[in-house]
Design an enzyme around this catalytic site. Structure first.
Site, PDB file in Angstrom:
ATOM      1  CE  LYS A 161    -106.039  77.363 -15.681  1.00  0.00           C
ATOM      2  NZ  LYS A 161    -105.530  77.114 -14.200  1.00  0.00           N
ATOM      3  CB  CYS A 206     -90.254  69.935 -13.377  1.00  0.00           C
ATOM      4  SG  CYS A 206     -89.210  71.188 -14.083  1.00  0.00           S
ATOM      5  CD  GLU A 249     -90.553  72.155 -21.506  1.00  0.00           C
ATOM      6  OE1 GLU A 249     -90.161  71.352 -20.739  1.00  0.00           O
ATOM      7  OE2 GLU A 249     -90.370  72.585 -22.546  1.00  0.00           O
ATOM      8  CD  GLU A 259     -93.352  64.898 -11.127  1.00  0.00           C
ATOM      9  OE1 GLU A 259     -94.655  64.882 -11.553  1.00  0.00           O
ATOM     10  OE2 GLU A 259     -92.397  65.922 -11.382  1.00  0.00           O
TER      11      GLU A 259
HETATM   12  P1  NAD Z   1    -101.255  70.328 -13.156  1.00  0.00           P
HETATM   13  O1  NAD Z   1    -100.990  69.363 -14.560  1.00  0.00           O
HETATM   14  O2  NAD Z   1    -102.145  69.845 -12.216  1.00  0.00           O
HETATM   15  O3  NAD Z   1    -101.570  71.824 -13.544  1.00  0.00           O
HETATM   16  C1  NAD Z   1    -101.192  72.500 -14.590  1.00  0.00           C
HETATM   17  C2  NAD Z   1    -101.879  73.750 -15.094  1.00  0.00           C
HETATM   18  O4  NAD Z   1    -102.706  72.880 -16.054  1.00  0.00           O
HETATM   19  C3  NAD Z   1    -102.879  74.539 -14.006  1.00  0.00           C
HETATM   20  O5  NAD Z   1    -102.735  75.695 -14.575  1.00  0.00           O
HETATM   21  C4  NAD Z   1    -104.200  73.956 -14.131  1.00  0.00           C
HETATM   22  O6  NAD Z   1    -105.084  74.518 -13.940  1.00  0.00           O
HETATM   23  C5  NAD Z   1    -104.053  73.392 -15.566  1.00  0.00           C
HETATM   24  N1  NAD Z   1    -104.947  72.258 -16.003  1.00  0.00           N
HETATM   25  C6  NAD Z   1    -105.307  71.263 -15.308  1.00  0.00           C
HETATM   26  N2  NAD Z   1    -106.306  70.548 -15.948  1.00  0.00           N
HETATM   27  C7  NAD Z   1    -106.509  70.926 -17.148  1.00  0.00           C
HETATM   28  C8  NAD Z   1    -107.089  70.563 -18.179  1.00  0.00           C
HETATM   29  N3  NAD Z   1    -107.734  69.531 -18.370  1.00  0.00           N
HETATM   30  N4  NAD Z   1    -106.947  71.335 -19.381  1.00  0.00           N
HETATM   31  C9  NAD Z   1    -106.209  72.626 -19.370  1.00  0.00           C
HETATM   32  N5  NAD Z   1    -105.498  72.847 -18.245  1.00  0.00           N
HETATM   33  C10 NAD Z   1    -105.440  72.143 -17.252  1.00  0.00           C
HETATM   34  O7  NAD Z   1     -99.731  70.663 -12.884  1.00  0.00           O
HETATM   35  P2  NAD Z   1     -99.524  71.330 -11.447  1.00  0.00           P
HETATM   36  O8  NAD Z   1     -99.698  70.462 -10.347  1.00  0.00           O
HETATM   37  O9  NAD Z   1    -100.086  72.687 -11.296  1.00  0.00           O
HETATM   38  O10 NAD Z   1     -97.592  71.359 -11.518  1.00  0.00           O
HETATM   39  C11 NAD Z   1     -96.856  70.091 -11.112  1.00  0.00           C
HETATM   40  C12 NAD Z   1     -96.404  69.276 -12.468  1.00  0.00           C
HETATM   41  O11 NAD Z   1     -95.822  70.259 -13.196  1.00  0.00           O
HETATM   42  C13 NAD Z   1     -95.359  68.717 -11.946  1.00  0.00           C
HETATM   43  O12 NAD Z   1     -95.580  67.254 -12.537  1.00  0.00           O
HETATM   44  C14 NAD Z   1     -94.061  69.012 -12.429  1.00  0.00           C
HETATM   45  O13 NAD Z   1     -93.067  68.074 -12.631  1.00  0.00           O
HETATM   46  C15 NAD Z   1     -94.578  69.714 -13.674  1.00  0.00           C
HETATM   47  N6  NAD Z   1     -93.575  70.681 -14.337  1.00  0.00           N
HETATM   48  C16 NAD Z   1     -92.791  70.580 -15.300  1.00  0.00           C
HETATM   49  C17 NAD Z   1     -91.766  71.512 -15.519  1.00  0.00           C
HETATM   50  C18 NAD Z   1     -91.020  71.125 -16.980  1.00  0.00           C
HETATM   51  O14 NAD Z   1     -90.491  72.270 -17.274  1.00  0.00           O
HETATM   52  N7  NAD Z   1     -90.852  69.898 -17.586  1.00  0.00           N
HETATM   53  C19 NAD Z   1     -91.556  72.580 -14.721  1.00  0.00           C
HETATM   54  C20 NAD Z   1     -92.473  72.726 -13.699  1.00  0.00           C
HETATM   55  C21 NAD Z   1     -93.249  71.791 -13.357  1.00  0.00           C
END
Ligand code: NAD
Length: 504
Positions: A188, A297, A263, A395
């Site tokens: 997804k 991140c 992550e 963040e």
């Molecule tokens: P997000 O959490 O908004 O979304 C990530 C994914 O989760 C998307 O595909 C979204 O559709 C899905 N999602 C959202 N709500 C959900 C739910 N209730 N159930 C299941 N899936 C759901 O994150 P984002 O805004 O896309 O990404 C940015 C974030 O990701 C930042 O906080 C960044 O630090 C983090 N990030 C972490 C790493 C790491 O390796 N630690 C790497 C890259 C990004």
């Protein structure tokens, strides 16, 4: 392959994005779509099939069938690895298209998405090598009585949920180990950057991977994402995204006792001591926050500078920030592009306003007026920041660096750790004892000393505290997440078996 409506691959107006289920590109069961918006122009790039629970059911059923009855489950390792290597070859053939579409979709500069496309191929090659070399169990001899051993078996259907900030690199980082270890996958991808997941689907279709082994369901987190997390047949969820989303996923996965890998976000410190190599530390600090448009991140969003260097560092930062090339993501020279969407632009901008209210001196580069229709935030410095400010605790996920002064090692370790997150950390000093001491004292999953964020794919990747649970990378993904260890005990001699019921 995603083509433009005129049939050209790299056009701005692309054909619509479908789901990929059981080896075919299909519409959502509901027939619904949503708009994919270009961050550079804020115009619609194309429409995306809006998957939801019935589509997740179909994809999981296809993946389950492929695992249990398809050739994938019983395929010889060498045969399986031919597919993994072929996928890597095909990604390399499409690398330029992937880089262009990724820039178009996410606003990331093309010079950086080219590296991400190459890394996507390397993710598959790396896990092909890793699984062949390392996916074996151990034998435990117990005198002349037992020979015990372990085997590592795939889990079955795994759900992969990915973010928009480095879409292709991050999704291949999950798909490659999941497939290489013998699982089947439902992916997804993030709704804000759907294009590169479908390029991977096209590549996988071309590789002739058996049907149902890899599936993509686009859609929103609250619907498609949650349906995947709650699906009883799905054995595990590997998630990369925000900390708040991670918490919700863990709760939703609890009912079906799923394995989860998290992550999550970061607020990573970069510490520059008085004896650091000044120019290198400066380069690394700037690259670490302004690359990937600051949507990274592991970004060093908090920079701790020793009091004796503060003035020199601030002057140098201001000069660099004025010279960062803000531009069209498709231009080779561009260093900073637009943020992913208007909502995120507003979030980052509101943090910059908050920084002023909290007492920071805000210093910004400039965005050429010609780019005013894109979601551009200029490279931004929050000077004279204090670690307890909200802008240093939360963040922001944009091109915004907070600069905080310190005097002693003890003080900087304390304040660097005084934050909820614990993903990455960077230490700049030429005192070898201090380098090790501080590296060990910082609460984060990964530390780089006198180095920018150079990745070694064998090393565990991930964070502690609010930055995550579990590790990806190297053999950690194989043994700690995508397989189940099974212990097998073989009696090879006589051993004592109590004779209950023969006592009277
Ligand atoms: P997000 O959490 O908004 O979304 C990530 C994914 O989760 C998307 O595909 C979204 O559709 C899905 N999602 C959202 N709500 C959900 C739910 N209730 N159930 C299941 N899936 C759901 O994150 P984002 O805004 O896309 O990404 C940015 C974030 O990701 C930042 O906080 C960044 O630090 C983090 N990030 C972490 C790493 C790491 O390796 N630690 C790497 C890259 C990004």
């Amino acid at each position: 392959m995603l083509k433009s409506k005129e049939g050209q691959i790299l056009g701005e107006s692309l054909e619509d994005v479908k789901l990929y289920i059981n080896g075919e590109f299909v519409d959502a069961a509901s027939g619904e779509t949503f708009e994919n918006i270009n961050p550079f122009t804020n115009e619609v790039t194309n429409l995306v099939a809006k998957g939801s629970s019935p589509d997740i059911d179909k994809a999981v059923a296809a993946a389950s069938e492929a695992f249990q009855h398809g050739p994938w489950g019983s395929m010889k390792l060498s045969e399986r690895m031919k597919y993994i290597d072929r996928i890597a070859d095909l990604i390399e053939e499409e690398a330029e298209t992937i880089a262009h579409l990724e820039s178009l979709d996410s606003g990331l500069p093309i010079s950086q998405t080219r590296k991400m496309a190459a890394r996507g191929a390397e993710n598959f090659r790396f896990y092909s090598r890793m699984v062949q070399a390392r996916m074996h169990g151990d034998a435990y001899q117990v005198d002349d009585e037992f020979m015990n051993y372990t085997v590592y078996q795939p889990l079955g259907v795994v759900g992969l949920i990915t973010p928009w900030n480095a879409p292709f690199m991050l999704l291949t980082w999950k798909v490659a180990p999941a497939l290489a270890t013998g699982n089947t996958v439902v992916l997804k991808p993030a709704e804000l950057s759907p294009l590169s997941a479908n390029i991977l689907a096209s590549v996988i279709q071309k590789s002739k991977l058996p049907k149902g082994v890899f599936n993509v369901v686009h859609g929103f987190g609250e619907t498609a994402g949650e349906a995947l997390v709650k699906h009883a047949t799905v054995k595990a969820i590997s998630f990369t995204g925000e900390t708040t989303t991670g918490k919700r996923i863990i709760k939703n996965a609890a009912d079906s006792l799923k394995k989860t890998s998290m992550e999550l976000g970061g607020k990573s410190p970069l510490i520059i001591f008085e004896d650091a190599d000044f120019e290198k530390a400066l380069d690394a600090a700037i690259w670490g926050i302004f690359s990937f448009n600051g949507e990274r991140c592991t970004a060093n969003s908090r920079v701790f500078i020793h009091k004796s260097l503060k003035e020199k560092f601030t002057t140098a930062l201001k000069e660099r920030v004025q010279n960062i090339i803000v531009g069209d993501p498709k231009d080779n020279r561009t260093e900073l592009g637009p943020l992913i969407d208007k909502g995120h632009f507003q979030k980052v901008t509101s943090y910059i306003e908050l920084a002023k209210e909290e007492g920071c001196e805000v210093y910004q580069g400039t965005v050429p007026p010609v780019f005013k229709s894109g979601n551009y935030v200029p490279p931004t410095l929050l000077l004279n920041a204090k670690n307890e400010m909200r802008v240093c605790q939360e963040e922001i996920f944009g091109p915004v660096m907070a600069v905080i002064e310190f005097e002693t090692e003890e003080e900087v370790v304390h304040i660097a750790n005084d934050v909820d997150y614990g993903l990455a950390g960077y230490v700049w000093t030429n005192d070898i004892k201090r380098a090790h001491r501080v590296a060990q004292a910082i609460d984060s999953g990964m530390i780089w000393v006198n180095s920018q964020n150079v990745r070694d794919l064998r090393i565990p990747f991930g964070g502690m505290k609010a930055s995550g649970i579990g590790r990806e990378g190297g053999h950690f993904a194989i043994f700690e997440f995508y397989t189940e260890p099974k212990a097998i005990h073989i009696a090879i001699g006589d051993h004592h078996i109590p004779k209950f019921g023969k006592g009277k």
